[in-house]
Design an enzyme around this catalytic site. Sequence first.
Site, mmCIF file in Angstrom:
data_model
loop_
_atom_site.group_PDB
_atom_site.id
_atom_site.type_symbol
_atom_site.label_atom_id
_atom_site.label_comp_id
_atom_site.label_asym_id
_atom_site.label_seq_id
_atom_site.Cartn_x
_atom_site.Cartn_y
_atom_site.Cartn_z
ATOM 1 N N GLY A 15 0.779 -1.266 -0.021
ATOM 2 C CA GLY A 15 -0.011 -0.029 0.007
ATOM 3 C C GLY A 15 0.996 1.146 0.115
ATOM 4 N N ARG A 77 0.498 -4.648 -4.684
ATOM 5 C CA ARG A 77 0.569 -5.511 -3.629
ATOM 6 C C ARG A 77 1.098 -6.911 -4.092
ATOM 7 N NH1 ARG A 77 -0.431 -3.846 1.510
ATOM 8 N NH2 ARG A 77 -2.302 -2.205 1.676
ATOM 9 N N GLY A 113 6.349 -2.337 3.273
ATOM 10 C CA GLY A 113 6.065 -2.437 4.550
ATOM 11 C C GLY A 113 6.493 -3.990 4.650
ATOM 12 N N ASP A 138 1.118 1.949 9.080
ATOM 13 C CA ASP A 138 0.659 1.160 10.345
ATOM 14 C C ASP A 138 1.816 1.011 11.436
ATOM 15 O OD1 ASP A 138 -1.340 0.401 8.737
ATOM 16 O OD2 ASP A 138 -0.407 -1.501 8.134
ATOM 17 N N HIS A 182 -3.814 -1.969 10.394
ATOM 18 C CA HIS A 182 -3.901 -3.524 10.063
ATOM 19 C C HIS A 182 -4.007 -4.282 11.230
ATOM 20 C CE1 HIS A 182 -1.818 -7.164 7.860
ATOM 21 N NE2 HIS A 182 -2.931 -6.731 7.512
ATOM 22 N N GLU A 233 -8.809 -0.580 13.288
ATOM 23 C CA GLU A 233 -9.395 -1.654 12.470
ATOM 24 C C GLU A 233 -9.408 -3.152 12.737
ATOM 25 O OE1 GLU A 233 -7.942 -1.506 8.145
ATOM 26 O OE2 GLU A 233 -6.092 -1.598 8.903
HETATM 27 O O1 F6P Z 1 -0.836 -1.478 5.323
HETATM 28 C C1 F6P Z 1 -1.457 -0.322 5.095
HETATM 29 C C2 F6P Z 1 -2.810 -0.083 5.221
HETATM 30 O O2 F6P Z 1 -3.302 0.953 5.019
HETATM 31 C C3 F6P Z 1 -3.333 -0.693 6.218
HETATM 32 O O3 F6P Z 1 -3.670 -0.020 7.439
HETATM 33 C C4 F6P Z 1 -5.239 -1.366 5.749
HETATM 34 O O4 F6P Z 1 -5.505 -2.329 6.341
HETATM 35 C C5 F6P Z 1 -4.489 -1.441 4.408
HETATM 36 O O5 F6P Z 1 -3.209 -0.977 3.983
HETATM 37 C C6 F6P Z 1 -5.607 -1.234 3.249
HETATM 38 O O6 F6P Z 1 -5.254 -1.825 2.051
HETATM 39 P P1 F6P Z 1 -5.657 -1.502 0.673
HETATM 40 O O7 F6P Z 1 -5.401 -0.229 0.434
HETATM 41 O O8 F6P Z 1 -5.039 -2.377 -0.249
HETATM 42 O O9 F6P Z 1 -7.354 -1.527 0.972
#
Ligand code: F6P
Length: 363
Positions: A15, A77, A113, A138, A182, A233
Site C-alpha cells: 500500500g 501488492r 511494509g 501502520d 492492520h 480496524e
Molecule cells: O498497510 C497499510 C494499510 O493502509 C492498512 O492500514 C490497511 O489495512 C490496508 O493498508 C488497506 O489496504 P488496501 O489499500 O489494499 O485496501
Amino acid sequence: MQLSLRNIGILTAGGDSPGLNVAIRGVGKTAIQQFGMRVVGFRDGFRGLMENRFIELNNDNLSGILTLGGTMLGASRDKPHRMPIAGRKADMTDIMVENFEKHRLDALVCLGGGGTQASAYKLVRKGLRIVTLPKTIDNDVAGTDVSIGFNTALTIATEAIDRLHSTAHSHHRIIVVETMGHNTGWLALGAGLAAGADVILIPEIPYDIETIAEAIRRRSLGGRGFSIVAISEGARPLEHASTAGGGNASGGKGNGHGESLGARSQQVARQLEELTGLESRLTILGHVQRGGTPSPFDRVLATHLGTSCARYVADGVTGSMIGVHGGKVTPVDLADVAGERKTVPLDHHWISAARDTGVELGD
Ligand code: F6P
C-alpha cells in the site's frame, strides 16, 4: 570501502504511504549526484520488475516531488512468489532475476511494509543484491523504531478526532472512529492519545464491551454526555482473543479470526448505543489517512533514510533493511525483519500514559 556500482533499481511495493516520493528522491539524487549511478525506477512494485516496465530516474524527474503524496512509480501488492497471472498465483521470481540481470543492476532498493520486506528477502535468497526501506502508515515493520508515513497518518487521524470532538459534544453522542493500522494499534493508540479519546481499542488488547459501556456510563453520570472511542480496524473482543495478534506479517487482509479488518467497529457503535442509551455514530477514516502531502517529520525521515540507503548501497551493503534504531539510521539483516511484525508492547509507555490519564482500553 565504496564499490564502483553503476546501476541501481528502485521500486515501491504494498500500500502507498506519504513520504514515498521523498524517499525515492533521497535515494535517487544521492545515487546520481554523489556516486554517478544510473537509477531505474520500476513501475507498480514487483509487477514492474517482472514485466520490465520502468523509467529512468534523473535530476529532472526527481525534482518537485518532495511534497507529493503517493508514489511517482506506482505501487501494487503483487508478491514475486505469488504473482496474480491469468486468474492464478504464480512464482515469478526467476523472471525478476532475469530482468535484474538484463539491467545489469548492482542493487535493487525496495520500499515497502512488512509484506515487501518478506518478498525482498525471498529475492535475496535467489541471489539478488537488495536493500530495503521501511514504509507503512501502520508502523508495524520490525527492525525499525519508525516507518515512513506513520507520522503523517498519525497527524491526519489526530486532526480528524479533534474535529469529531466538537460534534460529539454538541449532540451528546458517542462517536466511534476507526483508524487503519492492520493488526497493530500504533495508529489508533497514538492518535487516540494525541486527540484525547476517551476509549482506545487496539488489537493487542482485546476488549470487553461491557467494560467500555461502564466507562461511558461513568462519564455520562459525571456530566460528560459524549465520548470518543478510537478503534483500530484490527481490534477484537475478548471472546475472539484466543490467538495473540491476528493476521500475518506479510500484508494479509483479515484480522486473523476469519473476519475482515474493520468488522468490529460497526458492532461496537451499535452495542454501545444499546448498552448506554446514548446515540452513537461511526466514522471510518479509511484511505484518507494514507493520502496527500507527507508531514515535515516524514519528509525529514524519508530524506534521511533515502540518502543513507544510497550511501549504504554504495558501501556494498546488501540483504538489509535500513532502519532507525534509537535515533540512528543503521542496516538490519533482512532475515531478522522478514515475516516479523512490530506490535505495540503491552508495557509500552503510550499504553501506561493512556491508563494514567484515565483512558479506557477495554480490558
Ligand atoms: O498497510 C497499510 C494499510 O493502509 C492498512 O492500514 C490497511 O489495512 C490496508 O493498508 C488497506 O489496504 P488496501 O489499500 O489494499 O485496501
